[in-house]
Structure formats: structure tokens, C-alpha cells
Design a protein around this motif. Structure first.
Motif, mmCIF file in Angstrom:
data_model
loop_
_atom_site.group_PDB
_atom_site.id
_atom_site.type_symbol
_atom_site.label_atom_id
_atom_site.label_comp_id
_atom_site.label_asym_id
_atom_site.label_seq_id
_atom_site.Cartn_x
_atom_site.Cartn_y
_atom_site.Cartn_z
ATOM 1 N N ASN A 1 1.988 -2.868 4.798
ATOM 2 C CA ASN A 1 2.943 -3.914 5.169
ATOM 3 C C ASN A 1 4.376 -3.442 5.010
ATOM 4 O OD1 ASN A 1 0.347 -5.052 4.217
ATOM 5 N ND2 ASN A 1 1.272 -7.013 4.689
ATOM 6 N N PHE A 2 5.189 -3.753 6.011
ATOM 7 C CA PHE A 2 6.577 -3.331 6.024
ATOM 8 C C PHE A 2 7.490 -4.515 6.360
ATOM 9 C CE2 PHE A 2 3.821 0.091 7.372
ATOM 10 C CZ PHE A 2 4.265 1.192 6.665
ATOM 11 N N PRO A 3 8.679 -4.565 5.776
ATOM 12 C CA PRO A 3 9.639 -5.589 6.205
ATOM 13 C C PRO A 3 9.889 -5.547 7.703
ATOM 14 C CG PRO A 3 10.374 -4.568 4.158
ATOM 15 C CD PRO A 3 9.174 -3.786 4.619
ATOM 16 N N ALA A 4 9.849 -4.343 8.294
ATOM 17 C CA ALA A 4 10.094 -4.208 9.737
ATOM 18 C C ALA A 4 9.000 -4.841 10.579
ATOM 19 C CB ALA A 4 10.251 -2.732 10.112
ATOM 20 N N SER A 5 7.806 -5.037 9.997
ATOM 21 C CA SER A 5 6.723 -5.708 10.716
ATOM 22 C C SER A 5 6.582 -7.149 10.225
ATOM 23 C CB SER A 5 5.398 -4.951 10.551
ATOM 24 O OG SER A 5 5.024 -4.847 9.183
ATOM 25 N N TYR A 6 7.703 -7.686 9.732
ATOM 26 C CA TYR A 6 7.779 -9.079 9.272
ATOM 27 C C TYR A 6 6.800 -9.339 8.132
ATOM 28 C CZ TYR A 6 10.614 -9.202 13.392
ATOM 29 O OH TYR A 6 11.596 -8.909 14.316
ATOM 30 N N CYS A 7 6.641 -8.280 7.303
ATOM 31 C CA CYS A 7 5.880 -8.322 6.046
ATOM 32 C C CYS A 7 4.367 -8.395 6.236
ATOM 33 C CB CYS A 7 6.360 -9.465 5.148
ATOM 34 S SG CYS A 7 8.103 -9.296 4.701
ATOM 35 N N LEU A 8 3.899 -8.275 7.465
ATOM 36 C CA LEU A 8 2.453 -8.170 7.679
ATOM 37 C C LEU A 8 2.081 -6.738 8.059
ATOM 38 C CD1 LEU A 8 1.394 -11.523 9.378
ATOM 39 C CD2 LEU A 8 1.030 -10.774 7.040
ATOM 40 N N ASP A 9 0.781 -6.475 8.140
ATOM 41 C CA ASP A 9 0.273 -5.122 8.276
ATOM 42 C C ASP A 9 0.390 -4.585 9.700
ATOM 43 O OD1 ASP A 9 -1.459 -7.185 8.868
ATOM 44 O OD2 ASP A 9 -3.260 -6.065 8.388
ATOM 45 N N SER A 10 0.621 -3.272 9.805
ATOM 46 C CA SER A 10 0.673 -2.615 11.108
ATOM 47 C C SER A 10 0.143 -1.199 10.998
ATOM 48 C CB SER A 10 2.103 -2.579 11.655
ATOM 49 O OG SER A 10 2.163 -1.794 12.827
ATOM 50 N N GLY A 11 -0.890 -0.896 11.763
ATOM 51 C CA GLY A 11 -1.443 0.448 11.770
ATOM 52 C C GLY A 11 -0.488 1.463 12.366
ATOM 53 N N LEU A 12 0.141 1.130 13.500
ATOM 54 C CA LEU A 12 1.034 2.080 14.163
ATOM 55 C C LEU A 12 2.328 2.276 13.379
ATOM 56 C CD1 LEU A 12 1.288 3.941 16.573
ATOM 57 C CD2 LEU A 12 2.355 2.078 17.857
ATOM 58 N N PHE A 13 2.869 1.215 12.793
ATOM 59 C CA PHE A 13 4.060 1.368 11.965
ATOM 60 C C PHE A 13 3.767 2.269 10.769
ATOM 61 C CE2 PHE A 13 7.416 -2.063 12.886
ATOM 62 C CZ PHE A 13 7.149 -2.031 14.239
ATOM 63 N N ALA A 14 2.587 2.116 10.169
ATOM 64 C CA ALA A 14 2.209 2.960 9.036
ATOM 65 C C ALA A 14 2.083 4.420 9.466
ATOM 66 C CB ALA A 14 0.896 2.474 8.432
ATOM 67 N N LEU A 15 1.467 4.641 10.618
ATOM 68 C CA LEU A 15 1.297 6.007 11.110
ATOM 69 C C LEU A 15 2.648 6.670 11.338
ATOM 70 C CD1 LEU A 15 -0.321 8.365 12.269
ATOM 71 C CD2 LEU A 15 -0.277 7.193 14.483
ATOM 72 N N MET A 16 3.563 5.985 12.013
ATOM 73 C CA MET A 16 4.856 6.585 12.324
ATOM 74 C C MET A 16 5.699 6.792 11.064
ATOM 75 S SD MET A 16 4.164 6.910 15.415
ATOM 76 C CE MET A 16 5.655 7.638 16.083
ATOM 77 N N THR A 17 5.583 5.886 10.112
ATOM 78 C CA THR A 17 6.303 6.042 8.846
ATOM 79 C C THR A 17 5.811 7.265 8.097
ATOM 80 O OG1 THR A 17 6.636 3.646 8.678
ATOM 81 C CG2 THR A 17 6.862 4.923 6.656
ATOM 82 N N PHE A 18 4.491 7.435 8.047
ATOM 83 C CA PHE A 18 3.928 8.618 7.381
ATOM 84 C C PHE A 18 4.333 9.890 8.112
ATOM 85 C CE2 PHE A 18 0.671 11.893 7.175
ATOM 86 C CZ PHE A 18 0.658 12.148 5.810
ATOM 87 N N TRP A 19 4.301 9.860 9.424
ATOM 88 C CA TRP A 19 4.628 11.051 10.214
ATOM 89 C C TRP A 19 6.051 11.531 9.903
ATOM 90 C CZ3 TRP A 19 3.137 11.163 16.120
ATOM 91 C CH2 TRP A 19 3.143 12.476 16.580
ATOM 92 N N GLN A 20 7.002 10.606 9.859
ATOM 93 C CA GLN A 20 8.373 10.990 9.522
ATOM 94 C C GLN A 20 8.443 11.528 8.097
ATOM 95 O OE1 GLN A 20 11.156 11.090 11.539
ATOM 96 N NE2 GLN A 20 11.992 12.203 9.763
#
Length: 535
Positions: free
Chosen positions: A354-373
Motif C-alpha cells: 500500500n502506498f499513499p500514491a495509490s490512495y492507501c490501498l494495494d497496487s501490484g504495479l505500483f509495488a513493482l515499479m517502486t521496487f524496480w527504481q
């Protein structure tokens, strides 16, 4: 007719199609969802973003849901095939005026299941609130005393124009989390498992080309197929991502990423084809987000994790300079904890991140891109980055099926027995009851009670029933958690220790304790999933 007890569920509407969940249930869910949203917002004609996964039953349920929303006084914004996090993100962005979202999916469940997830934008907190069926939907269902005439017009399950561009905007927003990709090269492999995650793979390829990236995005099980012919829709099951592991090794990829059926969860495979446990990725993401927050000037950034995640997560957050906080298992609790504490990140070992950028709910793609960076910034390989966190030996989640006509009572009795046993002085342990029963060994003089370790946020969660902040200075030699499933006759066991031998001995001892208790109470405890204990 349909199974009306599904309206009493806490997280979403979910069941087997067509006996439990069918078009009729979807229509009424839409009707009562519209009423709930209108009541919450205090306005009529609230716009609700609607998407669906690739299950064979989803198109019909999706059409009925859209019709029910329109019949109930709302306005459906049909998006067609979409991932759950696309619908959540679009709702948070108020895309085309949406204030709420609904997704037809059964997430990681087998093909015969389907369901409906619902969220609403909380304009006060800026986050998304999960609409629980047991609250608004059940209330409006019970109060429905209208006539039996079918509405003359309920609307189409198609958008008025093709200009929504939800999928493209969502993928672009995810790519913004990894600006370093413009200079990256090599290969990664994605595995949507024939789920709806396949919709963003070509969009990701296009987005990378636009920024000049030389990364090649390969894929296995890419075609969307609601039968899930390649692997289970739950990539966290033992052996589920074997094809991905083989592809990563054969093609020399940096890593592989496997998504569940609606793509709000993601698991990783490193460059050696090794499966990365959810807790390890959780720790890595927490480490990166806490350090980034400190650079932005955030003082004592909080990171949330579910109560059954590895103690590695606690140690990693502490080492990074953050404050760890444990929440009850489940997105409803974790989201509340994230918002109430102003946390910079949150997640569960089941691969919800969960990320504030995904309005505090879970996102698989946001997690992937965050890890990649994060991987690019570290200059390390995936295995080096994950390995540097020093994972603890763990049992993984073990599910014991309780075969009994009264499995809920047996499960409750088991947890009560464990609480009483480990509260005895001779056990030298703390008993933590945030979710099921957690036992932490040993006791230490500076922490007289369990509340001295797991402290209550008296301002934002005065009962301490949703989450706890973890005080510095305590690390157990070993711990375990046992909790009961809300909807299935299962108890879930997690054991962790600082030595592998201790994990093995304590896990089998705990399984034996559970089975013996079942036997003494006229039930049978059968191990259904062995976690990490058997290959």
C-alpha cells in the motif's frame, strides 16, 4: 435467487458462481451500492467506476452490476477489463467525476469463484475507504420494501465514449515511480497468470519505449483466460510460479514478477529463479520508502505491516530510521493504520503493498515499479538486495483445515487455549491478541507487559484494536501466530525464529498441538497447505 449471506461479509461480496453469486446478486449489489454511495456523499447520481477481471462469469456479472447501479440512483462508469488497482486509482483521481469504484473479481480464488470489491473516496482523509457489504449493502438490502416491477431502463454496460483512457493513465502513473528506467536495459519477465494483469503489459512496453528505455519486457501466461490454464490465480501457492522461474533463468532476466488474478498483488522471482517471500519484498519496500521519506524531511516515518509478517520487517524499518507498526491482517485494517499514522508505506506478507500514491490501498504495479527504481538506485542484483536484509527462517503460512460441523467454535476454543497456556509465567512469553493469538519469547525486564512492546496510539486508535506501534529495543528469539479464517474452516499458523532448527521443531510441535486440540473436541485437523515446511 442468490446467497444473501454474502451481504454479511466484511471485505467484499464473494462466492461460487452461479450458486452463491450470480447476475441477480450483482444487480442488487449495484442497486444498494448506489444507495450507499448517495447516502455517504449526500447527493444523487453519484458516479461509480466499474471494472471486471477475465473470469468467464465476469462479463455477465459486470453488466448486471452496472445496470443495478443505474437503477439504484447512481451512474455507472463502465471500464471493461481492468485490474483492481486501476479501479481504485481511477476512483482516487476522481476520473470522469467518479466518487466510488466497484470491481468484479474473486482476486486469487479458483475459476469457479467470483465477487465484487467496492471502495469510496474519503475526501476528508484523501484515501479510499473499503465499502463493506455487512455495513451499507446489508442495511439497504434489509430496508428494501419497494414493489417488484422491473425498471424500464437501467442503462448499458458500455461507456458513452472511448475517451476514458484509464488503463493508459494508470500505467503512466506507475512508470513515474521509476524514472531511472529511461536509462535501464536488460530484461524482465512478467507473469499475470492469465489474469487481468495482462491488460497493462503492452502498455508498459509502450511506456518504456516512450522514455527511451532499452528494457525488454517478456511475459509468460499473458493471454487473459478466465479458466487460469497455466497456473493458479494465487501466485503465492507453493510451485505456482514454476514457469516464471524457468523463464527468468532461461532468458537471463533481472527478475520476474507474478501477479494474482486481479493484479493488486505481486510476488517476485530473483535472477536465479528463487521465489522471494512476501515478507522479504515487504521489508525491501519499507526500507526504501522510509529512507526516501527521511530525505524529504519526514521525521520518524511510520511503515505498517500486517501482524503475521516477518520480524525482519520490524528490524528493517528500525534500521532505516523509521517507526514500525503492526496492524490486523486485512486491507481494511491496514489502510486505516496507514491513514491514521500518516505512514509512508504499508503492506502484508501476502503481497499486498500500500502506498499513499495509490490512495492507501494495494497496487501490484505500483509495488513493482517502486521496487524496480529501488533496485536501480542500489546498484545490486535482486538476490543481493533481498539477501542483504538477512531474512529470518520461517515456516511460511500453514493452513490447517478444521473438519467439524462447528468449526468456528473449535477455532475460537483453540485460540483461547493457546492464549491461556502461553500467559502462564513458566512460558516466559508475551501474548499478543491483535489478530488471533501471537506469542513472543522471551520476556525481558524492561518490557513488563505486551503493551509495552506493542504500544497503543491513544489519539488515533485508543482501543489498540486495529494497529499498534512497536517500541524500540525488543526482538524475540522466536514467535508464532495462530488465527482463524473468517470464512473458511481454516486456522492459519505462522512460526518464525532466529534459527532454522528452532522453526522446524516449533512448527511441528504447534501443528501437533492444533491437531490434538481438534481431536479432543470431536474434530479433525488436516494440514492443507504446508507453507515452507515441505517442498
Amino acid at each position: 435467487m442468490f446467497d444473501t449471506t454474502l451481504f454479511q461479509r466484511k471485505a467484499d461480496v464473494r462466492g461460487i458462481y452461479p450458486n452463491q453469486i450470480n447476475e441477480e446478486l450483482a444487480w442488487f449489489t449495484g442497486k444498494y451500492l448506489a444507495a450507499t454511495v448517495n447516502e455517504t456523499t449526500g447527493s444523487k447520481g453519484s458516479k461509480i467506476l466499474v471494472g471486471r477481471d477475465g473470469r468467464l462469469s465476469s462479463p455477465n456479472l459486470y453488466a448486471a452490476l452496472c445496470a443495478g447501479i443505474n437503477a439504484g440512483g447512481g451512474v455507472a462508469l463502465p471500464c471493461g477489463l481492468a485490474t483492481t488497482d486501476m479501479i481504485q486509482w481511477g476512483t482516487g483521481k476522481r476520473l470522469h467525476g467518479a466518487i466510488a469504484g466497484a470491481m468484479v473479481t474473486a482476486s486469487h480464488n479458483p475459476p469457479e469463484y467470483n465477487g465484487i470489491k467496492m471502495v469510496i473516496l474519503n475526501e476528508k482523509t484523501g484515501g479510499l475507504d473499503i465499502i463493506r457489504p455487512c455495513d451499507g449493502i446489508a442495511k439497504n438490502f434489509a430496508a428494501d420494501s419497494g414493489d417488484a416491477d422491473a425498471p424500464a431502463t437501467v442503462g448499458a454496460a458500455f461507456p458513452g465514449s472511448a475517451s476514458m483512457k484509464l488503463h493508459e493513465q494508470f500505467t503512466a502513473a506507475a512508470c513515474e515511480l521509476a524514472p531511472g528506467l529511461s536509462k535501464d536495459s536488460g530484461k524482465i519477465i512478467l507473469d499475470p497468470g492469465n489474469g487481468v494483469g495482462g491488460v497493462f503489459i503492452p502498455l508498459l512496453r509502450d511506456a518504456l519505449k516512450k522514455v527511451g528505455s532499452k528494457v525488454e519486457v517478456g511475459a509468460v501466461a499473458e493471454p487473459i483466460d478466465g479458466r487460469f490454464p497455466t497456473r493458479p490465480s494465487n501466485p503465492g501457492l507453493p510451485g505456482a510460479v514454476k514457469l516464471l522461474q524457468e523463464a527468468v533463468l532461461a532468458q537471463g532476466a533481472k527478475f520476474g514478477a507474478a501477479f494474482d488474478g486481479d493484479a493488486d498483488r505481486v510476488f517476485l522471482v530473483d535472477e536465479w529463479g528463487q521465489f522471494v517471500p512476501g515478507s522479504s519484498l515487504l521489508a525491501a519496500l519499507a526500507d526504501g520508502e522510509v529512507k526516501a521519506a527521511l530525505k524529504r524531511g519526514v521525521k520518524q516515518p511510520v511503515a505498517i505491516f500486517s501482524a503475521v509478517a516477518s520480524w525482519l520487517v520490524v528490524e528493517t524499518i528500525r534500521a532505516a530510521g523509521g517507526v514500525p507498526a503492526a496492524s490486523r491482517v486485512g486491507q481494511d485494517a491496514l489502510k486505516v493504520a496507514l491513514i491514521n499514522t500518516g505512514a509512508v508505506f504499508g503492506g502484508e506478507s501476502s503481497a499486498h503493498y500500500n502506498f499513499p500514491a495509490s490512495y492507501c490501498l494495494d497496487s501490484g504495479l505500483f509495488a513493482l515499479m517502486t521496487f524496480w527504481q529501488q533496485l536501480l538506485d542500489s546498484g545490486k542484483s535482486t538476490s543481493e538486495l533481498i539477501g542483504s536484509l538477512n531474512p529470518w527462517p520461517a515456516s511460511g503460512e500453514i493452513n490447517v483445515r478444521i473438519e467439524s460441523n462447528d468449526w468456528k467454535s473449535v477455532s475460537a476454543g483453540l485460540i483461547k487455549m493457546l492464549q491461556e497456556r502461553y500467559s502462564k509465567p513458566e512460558e516466559n512469553s508475551y501474548v499478543f491478541t491483535l489478530d488471533g493469538v501471537g506469542v513472543f519469547h522471551p520476556r525481558k525486564p524492561e518490557f513488563k507487559t505486551v503493551d509495552d512492546i506493542f504500544t497503543i496510539d491513544k489519539k488515533n486508535d485508543p482501543t489498540g484494536a486495529t494497529y499498534r506501534l512497536i517500541a524500540p529495543g525488543y526482538t524475540p528469539d522466536w514467535w508464532f501466530n495462530v488465527r482463524a479464517s473468517n470464512n473458511e474452516p481454516l486456522v492459519r499458523l505462522n512460526v518464525e525464529a532466529q534459527s532454522s532448527a528452532d522453526v522446524t521443531a516449533r512448527t511441528y510441535q504447534l501443528i501437533s498441538t492444533v491437531q490434538q486440540f481438534c481431536k479432543e473436541h470431536g474434530a479433525v485437523g488436516v494440514v492443507q497447505d504446508w507453507g515452507n515446511m515441505r517442498g
